[in-house]
Design a protein around this motif. Structure first.
Motif, mmCIF file in Angstrom:
data_model
loop_
_atom_site.group_PDB
_atom_site.id
_atom_site.type_symbol
_atom_site.label_atom_id
_atom_site.label_comp_id
_atom_site.label_asym_id
_atom_site.label_seq_id
_atom_site.Cartn_x
_atom_site.Cartn_y
_atom_site.Cartn_z
ATOM 1 N N ASP A 187 -41.925 -9.625 -19.117
ATOM 2 C CA ASP A 187 -41.689 -8.210 -18.793
ATOM 3 C C ASP A 187 -42.982 -7.417 -18.622
ATOM 4 O O ASP A 187 -43.030 -6.464 -17.835
ATOM 5 N N ASP A 188 -44.039 -7.784 -19.323
ATOM 6 C CA ASP A 188 -45.328 -7.095 -19.150
ATOM 7 C C ASP A 188 -45.795 -7.198 -17.691
ATOM 8 O O ASP A 188 -46.291 -6.229 -17.109
ATOM 9 N N ASN B 216 -43.493 -5.163 -15.282
ATOM 10 C CA ASN B 216 -43.835 -3.738 -15.371
ATOM 11 C C ASN B 216 -45.109 -3.435 -14.591
ATOM 12 O O ASN B 216 -45.179 -2.457 -13.841
ATOM 13 N N VAL C 258 -43.437 -1.532 -11.529
ATOM 14 C CA VAL C 258 -43.128 -0.246 -12.168
ATOM 15 C C VAL C 258 -44.345 0.679 -12.129
ATOM 16 O O VAL C 258 -44.291 1.770 -11.555
ATOM 17 N N LYS C 259 -45.433 0.269 -12.722
ATOM 18 C CA LYS C 259 -46.620 1.134 -12.806
ATOM 19 C C LYS C 259 -47.138 1.614 -11.453
ATOM 20 O O LYS C 259 -47.569 2.770 -11.335
ATOM 21 N N LEU D 116 -37.755 -4.574 -17.700
ATOM 22 C CA LEU D 116 -38.762 -3.851 -16.935
ATOM 23 C C LEU D 116 -39.790 -3.199 -17.845
ATOM 24 O O LEU D 116 -40.730 -2.564 -17.370
ATOM 25 N N ASP D 117 -39.604 -3.353 -19.157
ATOM 26 C CA ASP D 117 -40.577 -2.871 -20.146
ATOM 27 C C ASP D 117 -40.833 -1.374 -20.013
ATOM 28 O O ASP D 117 -41.977 -0.910 -20.126
ATOM 29 N N LEU D 118 -39.762 -0.596 -19.814
ATOM 30 C CA LEU D 118 -39.895 0.845 -19.625
ATOM 31 C C LEU D 118 -40.150 1.557 -20.953
ATOM 32 O O LEU D 118 -39.836 1.021 -22.018
ATOM 33 N N LYS E 127 -46.174 2.823 -20.148
ATOM 34 C CA LYS E 127 -45.429 1.761 -19.478
ATOM 35 C C LYS E 127 -44.526 2.302 -18.368
ATOM 36 O O LYS E 127 -43.704 1.570 -17.831
ATOM 37 N N THR F 1 -43.980 4.757 -14.638
ATOM 38 C CA THR F 1 -44.505 4.700 -13.282
ATOM 39 C C THR F 1 -45.697 5.626 -13.126
ATOM 40 O O THR F 1 -46.091 6.337 -14.044
#
Length: 268
Positions: free
Chosen positions: A205-206, A209, A213-214, A235-237, A262, A264
């Motif tokens: 998940d890291d 993400n 995500v980031k 998604l490690d939100l 963690k 966006t």
């Protein structure tokens, strides 16, 4: 020992394995050719020859190792320089059935086909902007291996800009492994299992993400539908919505104690 170098075009990390007979490497994402100046295996200096019409020496370049670069499996652009983005609507749909193994699942590929139909027919996603990764594919880049999944996820967010709509769908096995960087409240990282997870490892998940995500900027939306075990936080939100069967829910704070963000970069 592997030599590491960045692609001369898209700057993706590339590896030249030991014993390679060529100093050229083809990028799996954009298919640009990168020359690697490795003093351990560098070819001899190019031959110099005299021109028949003069006494000046002219450099005779070595033959190009690839006559025609094959089109990238994750770039649907026409021939020529690749565009900055791949379209305002694009998706990666991944289904892993683990066929002929003890981990075999039924229905995953059907899930993927239904999701593609929904995106194309209901939400008007262009078929050319949907990357399908299933075991039915004959192209090795289109099979849901760890390497192919990583490439596809990178492609999904590459060059995204305000107004874009991105979708990631995964149907397959999910798992957990011990968290080694201390950013999980329960001490375990969530994972996705590609076809070759038993030999190549799972996708943590890291990494998910960090890749999808980031990087999301303001104005970009990502919908991720993960049909796998332990998928709630894959998604490690930074926040988790915990809902019971009656519809009641509460938000849980999952931000790491280290203070690392963690979420966006402004996207949704």
């Amino acid at each position: 020992m592997y030599m590491l170098v960045n692609c001369s075009n898209c700057h993706a990390p590339l590896q030249l394995p030991p014993g390679a007979t060529s100093n050229y490497i083809c990028c799996a994402i954009c298919h640009a050719i990168t020359y690697i100046a490795d003093p351990r295996s560098a070819p001899p200096p190019p031959a110099l020859s005299y021109s028949s019409s003069s006494h000046y020496r002219h450099y005779r370049p070595p033959p190009h190792p690839f006559r025609v670069a094959a089109p990238s499996p994750f770039n649907h652009a026409p021939p020529g320089p690749p565009p900055a983005v791949h379209g305002p609507k694009r998706a990666v749909i991944c289904a892993v059935s683990y066929k002929n193994t003890k981990n075999e699942l039924k229905g995953c590929i059907n899930d993927a086909k239904c999701m593609k139909y929904l995106l194309v027919e209901r939400f008007k996603f262009p078929e050319s902007s949907i990357v399908m990764l299933t075991e039915e594919e004959t192209d090795p880049y289109r099979r849901p291996t760890k390497s192919s999944m990583r490439l596809a996820l990178s492609w999904l967010v590459q060059g995204c800009r305000p107004g874009d709509s991105l979708v990631f769908h995964f149907s397959g096995h999910g798992s957990q492994q011990k968290d080694y960087n201390g950013d999980e409240l329960d001490g375990y990282d969530e994972t996705l299992c590609p076809t070759d997870f038993e030999t190549q490892g799972m996708i943590v998940d890291d990494e998910i993400n960090a890749v999808i995500v980031k990087p999301l900027p303001h104005g970009v939306k990502l919908h991720a539908i993960i049909d796998a075990c332990h998928s709630g936080t894959v998604l490690d939100l930074p926040f988790l919505c915990r809902m019971d069967r009656s519809g009641k829910y509460k938000w849980e704070d999952h931000r790491p104690r280290s203070g690392v963000w963690k979420g966006t970069s402004g996207g949704k």
